[in-house]
Design a protein around this motif. Structure first.
Motif, PDB file in Angstrom:
ATOM      1  N   ALA A 276       0.808  -1.219   0.000  1.00  0.00           N
ATOM      2  CA  ALA A 276       0.000   0.000   0.000  1.00  0.00           C
ATOM      3  C   ALA A 276       0.840   1.266   0.000  1.00  0.00           C
ATOM      4  CB  ALA A 276      -0.924  -0.004   1.207  1.00  0.00           C
TER       5      ALA A 276
ATOM      6  N   SER B 208      -9.425  -5.357  -1.465  1.00  0.00           N
ATOM      7  CA  SER B 208     -10.126  -4.249  -2.097  1.00  0.00           C
ATOM      8  C   SER B 208     -10.549  -3.257  -1.034  1.00  0.00           C
ATOM      9  CB  SER B 208     -11.351  -4.759  -2.863  1.00  0.00           C
ATOM     10  OG  SER B 208     -12.115  -3.689  -3.399  1.00  0.00           O
TER      11      SER B 208
ATOM     12  N   HIS C 253      -6.832   5.104  -0.369  1.00  0.00           N
ATOM     13  CA  HIS C 253      -8.073   4.672   0.282  1.00  0.00           C
ATOM     14  C   HIS C 253      -7.850   4.275   1.745  1.00  0.00           C
ATOM     15  CE1 HIS C 253     -10.453   4.245  -3.542  1.00  0.00           C
ATOM     16  NE2 HIS C 253      -9.213   4.230  -4.024  1.00  0.00           N
TER      17      HIS C 253
ATOM     18  N   THR D 239       2.841   3.299  -6.814  1.00  0.00           N
ATOM     19  CA  THR D 239       1.984   2.729  -7.849  1.00  0.00           C
ATOM     20  C   THR D 239       0.757   2.010  -7.283  1.00  0.00           C
ATOM     21  OG1 THR D 239       3.359   0.726  -7.842  1.00  0.00           O
ATOM     22  CG2 THR D 239       3.902   2.439  -9.456  1.00  0.00           C
ATOM     23  N   SER D 240       0.651   1.937  -5.966  1.00  0.00           N
ATOM     24  CA  SER D 240      -0.471   1.208  -5.361  1.00  0.00           C
ATOM     25  C   SER D 240      -1.780   1.964  -5.582  1.00  0.00           C
ATOM     26  CB  SER D 240      -0.239   1.023  -3.861  1.00  0.00           C
ATOM     27  OG  SER D 240      -1.393   0.467  -3.247  1.00  0.00           O
ATOM     28  N   LYS D 241      -2.806   1.249  -6.029  1.00  0.00           N
ATOM     29  CA  LYS D 241      -4.131   1.841  -6.218  1.00  0.00           C
ATOM     30  C   LYS D 241      -4.889   1.956  -4.897  1.00  0.00           C
ATOM     31  CE  LYS D 241      -4.648   0.188 -10.971  1.00  0.00           C
ATOM     32  NZ  LYS D 241      -5.481  -0.611 -11.906  1.00  0.00           N
ATOM     33  N   MET D 242      -4.419   1.224  -3.894  1.00  0.00           N
ATOM     34  CA  MET D 242      -5.111   1.253  -2.600  1.00  0.00           C
ATOM     35  C   MET D 242      -4.634   2.354  -1.676  1.00  0.00           C
ATOM     36  SD  MET D 242      -5.936  -2.530  -1.136  1.00  0.00           S
ATOM     37  CE  MET D 242      -4.255  -3.132  -1.293  1.00  0.00           C
TER      38      MET D 242
ATOM     39  N   ASP E   7     -12.753   0.572  -0.922  1.00  0.00           N
ATOM     40  CA  ASP E   7     -13.439   1.690  -1.584  1.00  0.00           C
ATOM     41  C   ASP E   7     -13.947   2.661  -0.516  1.00  0.00           C
ATOM     42  OD1 ASP E   7     -13.261   0.822  -4.335  1.00  0.00           O
ATOM     43  OD2 ASP E   7     -14.686  -0.761  -3.796  1.00  0.00           O
TER      44      ASP E   7
END
Length: 255
Positions: A42, A74, A52, A46-49, A76
């Protein structure tokens, strides 16, 4: 064999760095209590999480069962409480409440009232109106954790309370009448108005506390009393946040 997945909503109470790129999260959920989860990678750019997983975020999670912790697969964001983050004071207040909830919540013990209370409190802090809100949240957290201080009769002998001479004793679990104040030598003397406010805190919505106009003496008694009951519940001392004006705990010892 694939790991079983769990879907839940939860609020991030605490987080810490783990290894080179991971984060360990403490999450409070309404249906499964307090949980610990690891978000692998995390902290990588480059982490998409990564975006969040901020403190105090309410998040819809998908978690896999891991060996030691749940594994975040995941995340959100549902509510980020952006207004709360505009002031250092409200961030400090939110951090204090999150840590307090974490200490009052055993792992995996379902406490939906505590979860919903914290989410509501964060929403109210976004438009912070002073420390009275914190005192009510603290008191309601005590109730949500299973404690119920007796505020309508003497907690020692069950007699009616004197409207003039009042005391509170965490060891006895509530208010004391004048006679029992002599027997129970360690107690906190309080005004009748302070006792009325504590009774109001038990049942009133949080919005009401933000509209109360209290004297400095009552505010100090609320802070002192709440601190002593929290310390008794946790069986350890707590450090009230620096944004408050609380002085060290003061109790009356009868001679």
């Amino acid at each position: 064999m694939p790991m079983a997945s769990i879907k839940t909503r939860g609020i991030i109470l605490q987080r810490r760095v783990y290894g080179e790129a991971d984060r360990i999260l403490t999450i409070l959920t309404p249906g499964m209590g307090k949980m610990t989860a690891i978000a692998n990678g995390a902290r990588r750019l480059t982490s998409k999480m990564g975006g969040h997983l901020e403190l105090f975020y309410v998040v819809d999670w998908v978690l896999a069962e891991g060996r030691n912790w749940h594994v975040v697969t995941s995340a959100d964001v549902v509510d980020s409480f952006q207004e709360l983050r505009l002031s250092l004071t409200t961030v400090e207040q939110a951090s204090y409440l999150a840590q307090l909830v974490s200490r009052l919540s055993p792992d995996d013990q379902v406490q939906p009232k505590m979860y919903h209370l914290l989410v509501e409190a964060f929403g109210q802090l976004s438009g912070s109106r002073g420390t009275t809100l914190l005192r009510q949240v603290e008191w309601q957290l005590l109730l949500a954790s299973g404690l119920q201080p007796e505020l309508r009769a003497c907690s020692h002998c069950t007699k009616a309370l004197d409207p003039i001479t009042l005391g509170l004793c965490p060891e006895r679990g509530g208010a004391l009448c004048p006679d029992c104040m002599q027997v129970e030598t360690v107690h906190v003397p309080i005004q009748a108005e302070t006792l009325k406010v504590l009774r109001l805190f038990e049942r009133a919505p949080l919005q009401l506390s933000t509209r109360l106009q209290l004297s400095s003496a009552v505010q100090e008694e609320l802070a002192r009393t709440t601190k002593l009951f929290l310390e008794h519940a946790l069986e350890q001392s707590i450090k009230f946040p620096t944004f408050g004006t609380l002085q060290p705990s003061t109790v009356l010892v009868s001679q």
